[in-house]
Design a protein around this motif. Sequence first.
Motif, mmCIF file in Angstrom:
data_model
loop_
_atom_site.group_PDB
_atom_site.id
_atom_site.type_symbol
_atom_site.label_atom_id
_atom_site.label_comp_id
_atom_site.label_asym_id
_atom_site.label_seq_id
_atom_site.Cartn_x
_atom_site.Cartn_y
_atom_site.Cartn_z
ATOM 1 N N LYS A 17 0.829 -1.222 0.000
ATOM 2 C CA LYS A 17 0.000 0.000 0.000
ATOM 3 C C LYS A 17 0.857 1.265 0.000
ATOM 4 O O LYS A 17 0.649 2.165 -0.811
ATOM 5 C CB LYS A 17 -0.941 -0.007 1.222
ATOM 6 C CG LYS A 17 -1.808 -1.248 1.336
ATOM 7 C CD LYS A 17 -2.700 -1.229 2.572
ATOM 8 C CE LYS A 17 -1.965 -1.177 3.890
ATOM 9 N NZ LYS A 17 -1.197 -2.401 4.225
ATOM 10 N N SER A 18 1.797 1.331 0.942
ATOM 11 C CA SER A 18 2.638 2.535 1.019
ATOM 12 C C SER A 18 3.471 2.681 -0.246
ATOM 13 O O SER A 18 3.643 3.790 -0.762
ATOM 14 C CB SER A 18 3.580 2.466 2.228
ATOM 15 O OG SER A 18 2.833 2.449 3.421
ATOM 16 N N THR A 19 3.978 1.563 -0.725
ATOM 17 C CA THR A 19 4.799 1.608 -1.939
ATOM 18 C C THR A 19 3.985 2.162 -3.108
ATOM 19 O O THR A 19 4.474 2.987 -3.882
ATOM 20 C CB THR A 19 5.316 0.192 -2.270
ATOM 21 O OG1 THR A 19 5.999 -0.316 -1.127
ATOM 22 C CG2 THR A 19 6.256 0.218 -3.458
ATOM 23 N N PHE A 76 -3.092 9.865 1.447
ATOM 24 C CA PHE A 76 -2.949 9.713 2.904
ATOM 25 C C PHE A 76 -2.455 8.307 3.200
ATOM 26 O O PHE A 76 -3.081 7.340 2.781
ATOM 27 C CB PHE A 76 -4.303 9.881 3.609
ATOM 28 C CG PHE A 76 -4.921 11.247 3.519
ATOM 29 C CD1 PHE A 76 -5.675 11.617 2.407
ATOM 30 C CD2 PHE A 76 -4.780 12.156 4.560
ATOM 31 C CE1 PHE A 76 -6.267 12.878 2.334
ATOM 32 C CE2 PHE A 76 -5.372 13.424 4.503
ATOM 33 C CZ PHE A 76 -6.113 13.779 3.387
ATOM 34 N N ASP A 77 -1.357 8.198 3.943
ATOM 35 C CA ASP A 77 -0.863 6.878 4.325
ATOM 36 C C ASP A 77 -1.105 6.641 5.811
ATOM 37 O O ASP A 77 -0.363 7.117 6.653
ATOM 38 C CB ASP A 77 0.631 6.736 4.000
ATOM 39 C CG ASP A 77 1.088 5.279 4.045
ATOM 40 O OD1 ASP A 77 0.278 4.410 4.442
ATOM 41 O OD2 ASP A 77 2.245 5.015 3.681
ATOM 42 N N GLU A 78 -2.161 5.933 6.119
ATOM 43 C CA GLU A 78 -2.562 5.633 7.507
ATOM 44 C C GLU A 78 -2.513 6.872 8.395
ATOM 45 O O GLU A 78 -1.805 6.906 9.407
ATOM 46 C CB GLU A 78 -1.676 4.524 8.080
ATOM 47 C CG GLU A 78 -1.737 3.253 7.240
ATOM 48 C CD GLU A 78 -1.287 2.017 8.015
ATOM 49 O OE1 GLU A 78 -1.519 1.982 9.240
ATOM 50 O OE2 GLU A 78 -0.740 1.103 7.395
ATOM 51 N N PRO A 79 -3.286 7.888 8.043
ATOM 52 C CA PRO A 79 -3.196 9.176 8.758
ATOM 53 C C PRO A 79 -3.632 9.108 10.214
ATOM 54 O O PRO A 79 -3.283 10.006 10.976
ATOM 55 C CB PRO A 79 -4.137 10.087 7.964
ATOM 56 C CG PRO A 79 -5.096 9.161 7.303
ATOM 57 C CD PRO A 79 -4.293 7.936 6.976
HETATM 58 MG MG LIG Z 1 2.395 1.131 4.821
#
Ligand SMILES: [Mg+2]
Length: 243
Positions: free
Chosen positions: A40-42, A160-163
């Motif tokens: 996901k982050s990638t 948004f990455d796990e805000p």
């Molecule tokens: Mg991640």
Amino acid sequence: MIKIEQLSKSYGAHQVLSNIDAEIRHGEVVCLIGPSGSGKSTMLRCINGLEQYQGGRITIDDVRVDADSASIRQIRQRVAMVFQRFNLFPHRTALENVMEGPVHVKNESVAQARERARDILASVGLAEKMAHYPNQLSGGQQQRVAIARALAMQPDAILFDEPTSALDPELVGEVLGVMRKLAEKGMTMVIVTHEMKFAREVSDRVLFLDGGRIAEQGPSEQVLTQPRNERMQDFLRRVTHAG
Ligand SMILES: [Mg+2]
Ligand SMILES: Nc1ncnc2c1ncn2[C@@H]1O[C@H](COP(=O)(O)OP(=O)(O)OP(=O)(O)O)[C@@H](O)[C@H]1O
């Protein structure tokens, strides 16, 4: 607006994303969910050019995202990113944090940047906190400053990455509330989150990543209440019980 075609990405021999196809339209809110390590982050980092990718292409309104190219600065101005950890400048006040980008990257005048930063901070409920330093703010307030900082760049989309993952439970709501308001105003957003209720209520579509592939996607309500993919059913059981 954001078009991802056959995106593939590896770290050395380790393939992290495989043949991802996805499109995010203007004003759309898409939640990206999936187990830890699923990529996901990638994927977010590839979208705004923080990471190189080996295969496929990503375009933002027909401009190719290429971390090496001269256009990458422009892309990053148009597609802002908000992280789990707020990444504020510790020695600047909330107001100064929000003014930073417009003044130093966009060459706005200090007076104009300050006026807009005030408006934006007020819009995320921080009118009283403008002169505070990050360590004088709660996690939820810091994350709202981070969102204000993204908004100050007048982006076309925000990733948004796990805000809310780093926040105490009682502070999650205020940040999700700000994001909900942005969604209602038509901001294009891609959100990595484990907040399934929020995903269901606010996002138009959900993408479920598993082992670097999109295992399921569709309208949020449908995909989250009647997932067909077994791994997604499993995943939903786990996150709902954890939360
Ligand atoms: Mg991640
Ligand atoms: N800089 C890196 N170098 C090597 N491998 C990496 C790097 N960054 C991520 N990876 C690997 O890529 C895979 C996907 O990582 P990623 O951070 O995108 O997952 P994620 O879905 O965001 O997970 P989480 O929910 O834990 O944040 C993982 O196996 C991870 O170990």
